[in-house]
Design a protein around this motif. Sequence first.
Motif, PDB file in Angstrom:
ATOM      1  N   GLY A 130       0.897  -1.182   0.158  1.00 44.15           N
ATOM      2  CA  GLY A 130      -0.087   0.055  -0.133  1.00 44.15           C
ATOM      3  C   GLY A 130       0.853   1.213   0.041  1.00 44.15           C
ATOM      4  N   LEU A 131       1.981   1.209   0.760  1.00 45.87           N
ATOM      5  CA  LEU A 131       2.845   2.237   0.863  1.00 45.87           C
ATOM      6  C   LEU A 131       3.613   2.618  -0.545  1.00 45.87           C
ATOM      7  N   LEU A 132       3.961   1.390  -0.963  1.00 47.18           N
ATOM      8  CA  LEU A 132       4.737   1.482  -2.273  1.00 47.18           C
ATOM      9  C   LEU A 132       3.808   1.849  -3.463  1.00 47.18           C
ATOM     10  N   GLY A 133       2.353   1.456  -3.401  1.00 49.75           N
ATOM     11  CA  GLY A 133       1.896   1.916  -4.346  1.00 49.75           C
ATOM     12  C   GLY A 133       1.544   3.461  -4.481  1.00 49.75           C
ATOM     13  N   GLN A 134       1.486   4.108  -3.428  1.00 55.20           N
ATOM     14  CA  GLN A 134       1.172   5.404  -3.044  1.00 55.20           C
ATOM     15  C   GLN A 134       2.551   6.456  -3.583  1.00 55.20           C
ATOM     16  N   LEU A 135       3.649   5.897  -3.359  1.00 55.68           N
ATOM     17  CA  LEU A 135       4.971   6.606  -3.490  1.00 55.68           C
ATOM     18  C   LEU A 135       4.793   7.700  -4.800  1.00 55.68           C
ATOM     19  N   PRO A 136       4.539   7.157  -5.909  1.00 54.17           N
ATOM     20  CA  PRO A 136       4.327   7.995  -7.186  1.00 54.17           C
ATOM     21  C   PRO A 136       3.679   8.985  -7.108  1.00 54.17           C
ATOM     22  N   ASN A 137       2.806   9.310  -5.841  1.00 46.55           N
ATOM     23  CA  ASN A 137       2.014  10.513  -5.662  1.00 46.55           C
ATOM     24  C   ASN A 137       2.966  11.516  -4.857  1.00 46.55           C
ATOM     25  N   ALA A 138       3.988  11.149  -4.333  1.00 41.51           N
ATOM     26  CA  ALA A 138       4.762  12.089  -3.747  1.00 41.51           C
ATOM     27  C   ALA A 138       6.029  12.553  -4.462  1.00 41.51           C
ATOM     28  N   SER A 139       5.935  13.903  -4.546  1.00 35.85           N
ATOM     29  CA  SER A 139       7.299  14.544  -5.342  1.00 35.85           C
ATOM     30  C   SER A 139       8.273  14.859  -4.349  1.00 35.85           C
ATOM     31  N   PHE A 140       8.110  14.641  -3.185  1.00 33.90           N
ATOM     32  CA  PHE A 140       9.066  15.148  -2.236  1.00 33.90           C
ATOM     33  C   PHE A 140       9.794  13.606  -1.801  1.00 33.90           C
ATOM     34  N   ASN A 141      11.256  13.954  -1.216  1.00 28.25           N
ATOM     35  CA  ASN A 141      11.947  12.795  -0.692  1.00 28.25           C
ATOM     36  C   ASN A 141      11.479  12.086   0.709  1.00 28.25           C
ATOM     37  N   PHE A 142      11.506  10.925   0.835  1.00 31.82           N
ATOM     38  CA  PHE A 142      11.186  10.092   1.907  1.00 31.82           C
ATOM     39  C   PHE A 142      12.772   9.735   2.394  1.00 31.82           C
ATOM     40  N   ILE A 143      13.055   9.977   3.561  1.00 31.09           N
ATOM     41  CA  ILE A 143      14.114   9.397   4.295  1.00 31.09           C
ATOM     42  C   ILE A 143      13.990   8.572   5.389  1.00 31.09           C
ATOM     43  N   SER A 144      14.761   7.608   5.352  1.00 30.82           N
ATOM     44  CA  SER A 144      14.603   6.399   6.374  1.00 30.82           C
ATOM     45  C   SER A 144      15.936   6.038   6.521  1.00 30.82           C
ATOM     46  N   SER A 145      16.525   6.063   7.801  1.00 29.65           N
ATOM     47  CA  SER A 145      18.151   5.543   8.110  1.00 29.65           C
ATOM     48  C   SER A 145      17.912   4.340   8.751  1.00 29.65           C
ATOM     49  N   ASN A 146      17.178   4.077   9.708  1.00 25.46           N
ATOM     50  CA  ASN A 146      17.371   2.907  10.652  1.00 25.46           C
ATOM     51  C   ASN A 146      16.304   1.772  10.093  1.00 25.46           C
ATOM     52  N   TYR A 147      15.591   1.756   9.159  1.00 26.18           N
ATOM     53  CA  TYR A 147      14.897   0.735   8.542  1.00 26.18           C
ATOM     54  C   TYR A 147      15.579  -0.016   7.412  1.00 26.18           C
ATOM     55  N   ASP A 148      16.059  -1.179   7.795  1.00 23.77           N
ATOM     56  CA  ASP A 148      16.505  -1.900   6.781  1.00 23.77           C
ATOM     57  C   ASP A 148      15.546  -2.652   5.778  1.00 23.77           C
TER      58      ASP A 148
END
Length: 305
Positions: A130-148
Motif C-alpha cells: 500500500g505504501l509502495l503504491g502511493q509513493l508515485p504520488n509524492a514528489s518529495f523525498n522520503f528519508i529512512s535511515s534505521n529501517y533496513d
Amino acid sequence: MDSRRAFLKKTLISGTGMALSGSLMPQSLLAASSKKITILHTNDMHSRIEPFPDDGGTFANMGGMARRATLISEIRAKEPNVLLLDAGDIFQGTPYFNFYGGELEFKLMSKMKYDAATLGNHDFDNGMDGLLGQLPNASFNFISSNYDFSDTLLHNQFSAYKIFNKGGIKIGVFGLGIELEGLVAKENYGNTKYLDPIAVSREMVQQLKNKKCDLIICLSHLGYSYQSQKIDDRKLAAQVNGIDLIIGGHTHTFLDHPEEIINKDGHKTLINQVGWSGLKLGKIDFAFGKKNEISYANSEPLAII
C-alpha cells in the motif's frame, strides 16, 4: 464551492532541559544576517485533510491542509530559503485515508512543495504494498535511515539521508523510525529490520559532516520522552553528538518552544514537535556567521486557524 474544497478537488484531479523562548537576538539583527534558513515542519498529520468540525470541541474549526498551504505560501513569499519537512504518520485518522489510501495526503503535500519526510508506524497501515503504491504520488523525498528494507518490497525506495543547499548553507537531513514490532501488524512490515537509532545516528552525523554540512537535522518518529529506557528524542540528543535539530513525532507532543539539550561534549541540540493533525506549523529560523557557523535560532509555533 469554497476555496478549501477547490484546493482538495484540484489536487485529486491534477495528480500531483532549557527551552528557547522567542528571540535570542533582536529581529533587526536576524534580518540583517546574510545567511538565514527557515525550517518549517509538521508531524503526525494523520490524514487530517480538512479542519476539525465546528462542533464546539477543543480543536473546533482548526487545522486543515488548505489553510496550511496558504500559510506556507505566505512564509515563502517573505523568506527566500525555506525547507519544509515532516516527521511521519502521514496516514490514518480520517475517512480520506480509508477511501484514497494515502493518495490525497501525498498529492497535497507535493502541492505544498514538501522537501522531505520520514516514515511513521501508521504509514505502514496498508502494508508495504500500500505504501509502495502511493509513493508515485509524492514528489518529495522520503528519508529512512534505521529501517533496513533490503529484503522487502521497499528495497531502494528511500534514501538514508538527503543534503539540501539553501542560500549557501548545506543542510543534511536523516530520518529515524520507531521500532515497528508491537505497533504494526507483522504482515504490514514483513522482513523490515529495525536498526539501533543511536548507532545509526552517529553514522549519519559522521557522513554528513564528512560532506561538509553546516546544519544537521534528524526527522524522528521515535517519540519525545519516555520514563523507560526506550530511546526517545531527548535521549538521542544527549547521546549523539552533532545533531543540530531534531524534528520529532509519534507522541503528539505540543512544544511551545524547542527544548535545548546540551550533551556531554557541549553540543546543543534543539528538539521540537508540533502536536498532531496539522493543528500547528513549526517554524525555526537559523542564522549563520561568516564561516557558516550557527549563530542564532528563533522559533515560533504557528497555529493553523
